[in-house]
Scaffold this motif. Structure first.
Motif, short mmCIF file in Angstrom:
data_model
loop_
_atom_site.label_atom_id
_atom_site.label_comp_id
_atom_site.label_asym_id
_atom_site.label_seq_id
_atom_site.Cartn_x
_atom_site.Cartn_y
_atom_site.Cartn_z
N TRP A 102 31.72 -20.77 14.61
CA TRP A 102 32.09 -19.15 15.41
C TRP A 102 31.85 -17.50 15.34
CZ3 TRP A 102 34.32 -15.76 18.57
CH2 TRP A 102 33.66 -15.89 19.81
N VAL A 106 29.13 -15.15 15.52
CA VAL A 106 28.84 -14.03 15.27
C VAL A 106 28.36 -13.12 14.53
CG1 VAL A 106 30.63 -12.40 16.54
CG2 VAL A 106 30.74 -14.45 17.24
N THR A 143 31.08 -19.73 24.56
CA THR A 143 30.00 -19.57 23.11
C THR A 143 29.03 -18.87 23.88
OG1 THR A 143 30.89 -20.93 22.07
CG2 THR A 143 28.59 -20.74 21.74
N ALA A 146 30.00 -15.29 24.50
CA ALA A 146 29.56 -13.94 22.92
C ALA A 146 28.49 -13.99 23.23
CB ALA A 146 30.27 -15.34 22.30
N ALA A 150 26.87 -10.70 21.76
CA ALA A 150 25.70 -10.11 20.64
C ALA A 150 24.58 -9.27 20.41
CB ALA A 150 25.73 -11.34 19.57
#
Length: 405
Positions: A102, A106, A143, A146, A150
């Motif tokens: 993870w 990122v 996820t 995220a 991003a």
């Protein structure tokens, strides 16, 4: 159960075994290769990061860091997924590895651009495969969120939206695969338990029957043998009578045992209906079968003849007809000769390849004739129909039904 039904069950169990083996350690090189074939196609999403690094869009240090991060990420992913379908890591080790993936996803996406958003697909897969279900259900949407953040940070929400459903659904699909494998394993264990219980029950029934059949006879034979031995010196005539009684009891015990063994070998119509349902369903044939029949006025010999007819008809439908639908009916009819139990099996297939009745139908006709019944087999415009009839009244005088044709 016919040999065809056993073959169909064997094929079904083989497919189930291959599914279960996905979630177990590989036993040989072939299973290792099959697991790799199942895992490696997912690496297609690494194409964009590799192309980004090869295009020389970044500084030398950034490119080198990207290669190191990509190799570390890919190695961690393969370790997590392959070990999860083999010998899983402990809970804390899995959590640490998924967290590492993870963080890498990122960091690489924020520092190297939108081409790296595909890494979140692997993070989602790892969450669905390796984490407990309770944790997977919230880490997968986390996820996905995220990945969207991003994408917003690198100013490419279009790419992020393109991967939104992929990241979200692929993780949940992995949880479904896990539960499918688990359910398959539990189902096979349950079936094995049921089979063991059925075998134990059958052994108990056999023990009870043998005790009831032979216990009294053998006790009587033992008692009369002792009496004959004591009477022999002084009363030979009475001893001879005891010996004659022993012979009579022994003969009756032998008859009882033979009848019991015949009953064990005799097929029952209810069991054949259940077997036909399994065989037809496994062959992809839509089966329409009746409920458990009422056979209160039908002798065991006649029921057995109908059971053989159903077994033969089901085997023909599965092996030769190419049918997609099969209808089985069991009805009582009142005829001029008295009440009749009629079994009909009709399919929408080709009717087989033979021009005349085969050995199976000939044997069925002979078997039904022995119990006062009849057999009809006819081709339809679209299919084949077999009708077996037996009297549903007074039992036949002959009980010789014979062995399967």
């Amino acid at each position: 159960m016919s040999a065809m039904t056993e073959d169909l069950r064997s094929d079904e169990e083989a497919r189930a075994d291959r599914l279960v083996r996905i979630g177990q350690p590989p036993r040989n090189r072939g299973e290792v290769l099959r697991k790799l074939v199942w895992i490696l196609p997912w690496l297609v999403f690494l194409g964009a990061p590799v192309r980004d690094l090869l295009a020389d869009h970044h500084t030398t240090s950034a490119t080198a860091a990207g290669w190191v991060g990509l190799v570390a990420f890919t190695g961690t992913y393969l370790a997590v997924v392959f070990r999860t379908v083999g010998r899983p890591y402990s809970g804390w080790a899995v959590a640490a590895l998924v967290a590492m993936m993870w963080v890498l996803a990122v960091a690489l996406a924020l520092s190297l651009g939108n081409s790296w958003l595909g890494l979140f697909v692997y993070v989602s897969v790892s969450c669905g495969v390796a984490l407990p279900l309770s944790a997977a259900y919230w880490t997968i949407p986390l996820t996905t969120a995220a990945m969207m953040l991003a994408g917003w940070f690198v100013d490419d929400l279009d790419e992020a939206w393109g991967l939104f459903l992929v990241v979200l659904l692929v993780g949940y699909s992995m949880t479904g695969v896990r539960q499918l494998v688990r359910t398959t394993v539990e189902l096979r264990k349950a079936r094995a338990t049921v089979a063991q219980l059925a075998a134990n029950e059958e052994r108990l029934r056999l023990a009870r029957d043998l005790h009831d059949l032979l216990g009294h006879s053998l006790s009587l034979i033992t008692l009369k043998s002792e009496l004959a031995g004591r009477m022999l010196p002084d009363h030979p005539d009475k001893a001879a009578q005891q010996v004659a009684d022993i012979e009579q009891v022994s003969r009756q015990a032998l008859v009882d045992v033979r009848e019991a063994v015949t009953g064990y070998r005799r097929p029952r119509l209810a069991g054949e209906l259940a077997g036909a349902q399994v065989a037809l369903t496994a062959a992809g044939v839509i089966a329409d079968l009746p409920a458990e029949p009422d056979l209160t006025t039908v002798s065991e010999e006649r029921e057995s003849a109908l059971a053989w007819a159903l077994r033969e008809a089901t085997t023909n439908v599965v092996r030769h007809s190419g049918a997609r639908r099969c209808v089985v009916e069991l009805v009582r009819r009142q005829t001029l000769d008295g009440p009749t139990l009629e079994l009909s099996v009709e399919d929408n297939g080709s009717g087989g390849s033979g021009k005349g009745p085969g050995n199976g139908l000939t044997g069925l006709g002979e078997r039904l004739a022995k119990v006062g019944g009849s057999l009809e087999a006819s081709r339809l415009k679209h299919g084949f129909r077999l009708v077996a009839r037996v009297p549903a009244g007074t039992p036949p005088t002959s009980t010789d039904v014979g062995s399967p044709a």
